[in-house]
Every structure is written in structure tokens, then in C-alpha cells.
Design an enzyme around this catalytic site. Structure first.
Site, PDB file in Angstrom:
ATOM      1  N   ARG A  46       0.840  -1.213   0.000  1.00  0.00           N
ATOM      2  CA  ARG A  46       0.000   0.000   0.000  1.00  0.00           C
ATOM      3  C   ARG A  46       0.875   1.263   0.000  1.00  0.00           C
ATOM      4  O   ARG A  46       1.970   1.275   0.551  1.00  0.00           O
ATOM      5  CB  ARG A  46      -0.953  -0.034   1.198  1.00  0.00           C
ATOM      6  CG  ARG A  46      -1.914  -1.222   1.082  1.00  0.00           C
ATOM      7  CD  ARG A  46      -2.912  -1.254   2.196  1.00  0.00           C
ATOM      8  NE  ARG A  46      -3.803  -0.116   2.166  1.00  0.00           N
ATOM      9  CZ  ARG A  46      -4.659   0.182   3.127  1.00  0.00           C
ATOM     10  NH1 ARG A  46      -4.718  -0.583   4.207  1.00  0.00           N
ATOM     11  NH2 ARG A  46      -5.435   1.226   3.034  1.00  0.00           N
ATOM     12  N   ASP A 102     -15.183   3.394   3.617  1.00  0.00           N
ATOM     13  CA  ASP A 102     -15.022   1.969   3.927  1.00  0.00           C
ATOM     14  C   ASP A 102     -16.267   1.145   3.627  1.00  0.00           C
ATOM     15  O   ASP A 102     -16.261  -0.077   3.808  1.00  0.00           O
ATOM     16  CB  ASP A 102     -14.634   1.802   5.403  1.00  0.00           C
ATOM     17  CG  ASP A 102     -13.206   2.287   5.656  1.00  0.00           C
ATOM     18  OD1 ASP A 102     -12.410   2.335   4.688  1.00  0.00           O
ATOM     19  OD2 ASP A 102     -12.898   2.630   6.809  1.00  0.00           O
TER      20      ASP A 102
HETATM   21  C1  S3P Z   1      -8.996   5.536   8.471  1.00  0.00           C
HETATM   22  C2  S3P Z   1      -9.067   6.318   7.363  1.00  0.00           C
HETATM   23  C3  S3P Z   1      -9.488   5.828   6.038  1.00  0.00           C
HETATM   24  C4  S3P Z   1     -10.193   4.483   6.144  1.00  0.00           C
HETATM   25  C5  S3P Z   1      -9.470   3.530   7.055  1.00  0.00           C
HETATM   26  C6  S3P Z   1      -9.378   4.113   8.456  1.00  0.00           C
HETATM   27  C7  S3P Z   1      -8.554   6.132   9.751  1.00  0.00           C
HETATM   28  O1  S3P Z   1      -8.341   5.673   5.219  1.00  0.00           O
HETATM   29  O2  S3P Z   1     -10.333   3.921   4.867  1.00  0.00           O
HETATM   30  O3  S3P Z   1     -10.145   2.298   7.118  1.00  0.00           O
HETATM   31  O4  S3P Z   1      -8.786   5.529  10.813  1.00  0.00           O
HETATM   32  O5  S3P Z   1      -7.971   7.221   9.707  1.00  0.00           O
HETATM   33  P1  S3P Z   1      -7.757   6.883   4.326  1.00  0.00           P
HETATM   34  O6  S3P Z   1      -7.274   7.923   5.226  1.00  0.00           O
HETATM   35  O7  S3P Z   1      -6.631   6.252   3.547  1.00  0.00           O
HETATM   36  O8  S3P Z   1      -8.885   7.311   3.450  1.00  0.00           O
END
Ligand code: S3P
Length: 429
Positions: A123, A316
Site C-alpha cells: 500500500r 469503507d
Molecule cells: C482511516 C481512514 C481511512 C479508512 C481507514 C481508516 C482512519 O483511510 O479507509 O479504514 O482511521 O484514519 P484513508 O485515510 O486512507 O482514506
């Protein structure tokens, strides 16, 4: 490779209490560790991702203890109380652990290494390394900082004003955690508002922080005060029960204790737009976050178009929303959602390929997909690609499908929702 077979089909009836929010649980442990004194946390998520964050702070000298009543006590040692981890920090599958800690570790007076599992090592990490490097951070990763493992040589950081090209709470939070160690104001702006749990919790622990539109400014350098925190239920976990109750005929389910933060509640807005019978009951507050109960009844859904600012509010929930769209009347269009390609797996590709196995017509494009709803789902054998939310979504599809559905590779569910299958099947009658 644990598989789950879905054969017993009936309506869903009953009441479910949703376990603690994963995102808020990470922040409670991180911020509690940085505050000076005892933070008691009630209702923390028991998912593996959250255990990764707890173990990381234990490795950096923080005492974290479970009490008899299931609460967690974090003995924070102040902003400068962490000690050098003598081993590699293992973030497992947790992108939140890796990205938030990369920000935090950049401003420490020690060296650290953070790694993850084979999914997390694929990732993108440049999104946090670029802004942190602008603050003066020393971070190395594979392929010129694209991928973990990451090595961080902590140093004194400078304030920045950063315009993030993506709406990402992980990017925003990494910069804010680094900003705690900066003399001066760190400002982050994003194209659309992403979840604001970090901002809410930092403020609650006494940080000087201000939000204007999609920008947040943090004044670094001052100590945080410990607080008792109650974690609301995870709306992303609740979403599987909401969609299951909507698409399995004759169902009625009451979900208790669901976090309803406006930067996270897109799924409710979308499902209501699709014609879902969703009633909000008992609006309350926990841990500085709004909390609700939700009553859901089976509904005939219709296709909708989803894009723009709704995407980060729902980020999500697209795997489970694509299941709802599969049985809705007409087309559902999901656009502006390129971020779905870099989640635990490529969620556009994964859901398109697996829903086709149920007989659904899905057209995939770069930043989204078009799902042509079909009242009939055909039971099939499908797989999760190691992604917890894909696994849970396919199990819900299996509840509506005819015949037998086998979902392969389901142990990943434990990263966010241990006990999901038993909780879901306990309300199938
Ligand atoms: C999260 C932010 C989101 C989400 C992840 C949890 C967090 O990701 O998809 O499951 O807890 O800050 P991104 O910041 O990459 O969008």
C-alpha cells in the site's frame, strides 16, 4: 484459509450491539499514550488492527493494562515519554497504525522501523512520507519511500501548511501527530473533509486546534491531559447489519450504540436515498462523538449515483454498498472513488469480480463502477482477497442469495470484527 458456508436462510430479527469503532480506538490508544497520566478507555475495538497499535506503544515503554471490567488503562508518559522500540514495530494489516505512527515517530528523539503484512507492504506510503519530509522528517522505505518497511530517524520538525491532494484521514492525522512536536502552527487542508476523529480527540485532550471548512490548524508543543474515553460502536461494522436487514426479506433489526459522526455517516444517507427504511433513535453522545440507535426494516432498494464529497464520508462502506446495489432496482453508479483501489485490496476489482459470480452485471472503470441491480443473487463460491470488508460483504450477499454460498479466506475478518459471523447468524431466524 478459513471458509464460511452460508446455507441457513431466514429473515433477520433482533437486537445487536455494535462493537467499538476501530478508527476511534486507534486514536484513543495513541493520544492516551502521549498524554501525561492515566487514560481509561471503555469499549475499545478488539480487532487485530487495534492490538497492533497497543503493542506498538507497549514496545515504546507505555504501560497499557486491561482492567477486570474489560476497560483499558493507558499510563501515558507525556509528549516526550516514548522510548526507542528495541524491535521492529509490526503494524500487521493496519494502514492506520502504520501511517499515523509514521507521523508520530518522525518527531521522536529515536530511531524506529515499522513493517506490516504482505498486503500492507503493497500500500502507498509516499502520501505520508512526502508531507512529513517537507516538515524535515527522515524516513526511508522500499522503492524510494513508496512502500514499507519504513525506517524513521526521528528529528526536530518544522511547521508546514500542506494542501493534501487526497481526502485522507490517515494523511491528515500523520501530519497532525507530527505537528504535536513542532514549535508553531501546522495546517492541513484537504479537497473534501475526511473523518475528523483525530481533531475531536486531540481537542478533548487539551490540544489547541482549530478547524475552518476542510482545513485544520494545530498549535504544537503543549502537553496533553489524560481523559476517560468511551468508544462508540463502529458505523463501518454496523453497515453490514444494516444492509443485511434491508436486503433479506421480512427482516427487522435494532442496532445499538452506533457512532454517527457526520464525517463518517455517508452510508446512512446513501441507503436512505436508495429507499432503505432506516430510523434513527436515541441520539446521544460518547467520547466526544455523536451516537445513535438504528432501526432497520427490509426495503425495496433502487439504484443511485454516488460521488464527490460523499466518497470520503463513506470510504469503507463501498464493498457492502455494492452488495445493496446488486439487489436494487436499476443502476448504481459509484464515481470519484479511485481511493478504493488502494485499500486492504483493490476493492473495485475485488467486488466486481466476486459479484459477477453471484450473477450481477458490474462494469468497472478507473475510479468506480456501475452495478446493474438484479433481484436474484445466485449462491456461489467466492473469495475475500484477504480483505476483511470484502469478506463480510460477501457473507451478507450469501444471506440473500439462493442456495449455498462459500466465502473463502475469511480469517481477515478478525482485523476489525472478531465474532462477526456469530453475531450475524445469531439474528438469522
Ligand atoms: C482511516 C481512514 C481511512 C479508512 C481507514 C481508516 C482512519 O483511510 O479507509 O479504514 O482511521 O484514519 P484513508 O485515510 O486512507 O482514506
Amino acid at each position: 484459509m478459513k471458509k464460511i458456508v452460508i446455507e441457513r436462510k431466514g429473515s433477520l430479527k433482533g437486537e445487536v450491539t455494535i462493537p467499538g469503532d476501530k478508527s476511534i480506538s486507534h486514536r484513543a490508544v495513541i493520544i492516551g499514550s502521549l498524554a501525561k497520566g492515566k487514560t481509561r478507555i471503555k469499549g475499545l475495538s478488539k480487532g487485530e488492527d487495534n492490538l497492533r497499535t497497543i503493542n506498538a506503544f507497549k514496545l515504546m515503554g507505555i504501560k497499557i493494562k486491561k482492567t477486570d471490567n474489560g476497560e483499558l488503562t493507558v499510563h501515558g508518559r507525556g509528549l516526550h515519554g516514548l522510548t526507542e522500540p528495541e524491535n521492529v514495530i509490526n503494524a500487521g494489516n493496519s494502514g492506520t497504525t502504520m501511517r499515523l505512527l509514521t507521523g508520530l515517530l518522525s518527531g521522536q528523539e529515536f530511531f524506529s522501523v515499522i513493517n506490516g503484512d504482505r498486503y500492507l507492504r503493497k500500500r502507498p506510503m509516499k502520501r505520508v512520507i512526502s508531507p512529513l519530509s517537507k516538515m524535515g522528517a527522515n524516513i526511508w522505505g522500499r522503492e524510494d519511500g513508496k512502500f514499507a518497511p519504513l525506517c524513521i530517524n526521528g528529528t526536530r520538525l518544522n511547521p508546514i501548511e500542506y494542501e493534501s491532494p487526497i481526502a485522507s484521514a490517515q494523511v491528515k492525522s500523520a501530519i497532525l501527530f507530527a505537528g504535536l512536536y513542532v514549535d508553531g502552527v501546522t495546517k492541513v487542508s484537504e479537497p473534501w473533509l475526511s473523518r475528523d476523529h483525530t481533531e475531536r480527540m486531540l481537542k478533548r485532550f487539551g490540544a489547541t486546534l482549530e478547524r475552518k471548512g476542510n482545513s485544520v490548524s494545530l498549535c504544537g508543543g503543549s502537553e496533553l491531559e489524560p481523559r476517560d474515553i468511551e468508544i462508540p460502536g463502529d458505523i463501518s461494522s454496523a453497515a453490514f447489519f444494516i444492509v443485511a436487514a434491508l436486503i433479506v426479506p421480512d427482516s427487522e433489526v435494532l442496532l445499538r450504540n452506533v457512532g454517527a459522526n457526520p464525517s463518517r455517516n455517508g452510508v446512512l444517507e446513501i441507503l436512505r436515498k436508495m429507499g432503505g427504511d432506516i430510523q434513527i433513535l436515541n441520539e446521544d453522545e460518547a467520547g466526544g462523538e455523536p451516537v445513535i440507535d438504528i432501526l432497520v426494516k427490509s426495503s425495496c432498494l433502487k439504484g443511485v449515483t454516488i460521488g464527490g464529497a460523499l466518497i470520503p464520508k463513506t470510504i469503507d462502506e463501498f464493498p457492502i454498498l455494492s452488495v445493496a446495489a446488486s439487489v436494487a432496482k436499476g443502476e448504481t453508479v459509484i464515481k470519484d472513488a479511485l481511493e478504493l483501489r488502494v485499500k486492504e485490496t483493490d476493492r473495485i476489482k475485488a467486488m466486481a469480480s466476486e459479484l459477477r459470480k453471484f450473477g450481477v452485471d458490474v462494469e468497472e472503470f478507473d475510479d468506480g463502477m456501475i452495478i446493474s441491480g438484479n433481484n436474484h443473487l445466485e449462491g456461489c463460491e467466492c473469495q475475500s482477497f484477504g480483505d476483511h470488508r470484502v469478506a463480510m460483504s460477501l457473507i451478507v450477499a450469501g444471506l440473500r442469495a439462493s442456495g449455498r454460498t462459500v466465502v473463502k479466506d475469511t480469517s481477515c475478518i478478525d482485523t476489525s470484527f472478531p465474532g462477526f459471523k456469530d453475531k450475524l447468524f445469531s439474528i438469522v431466524h
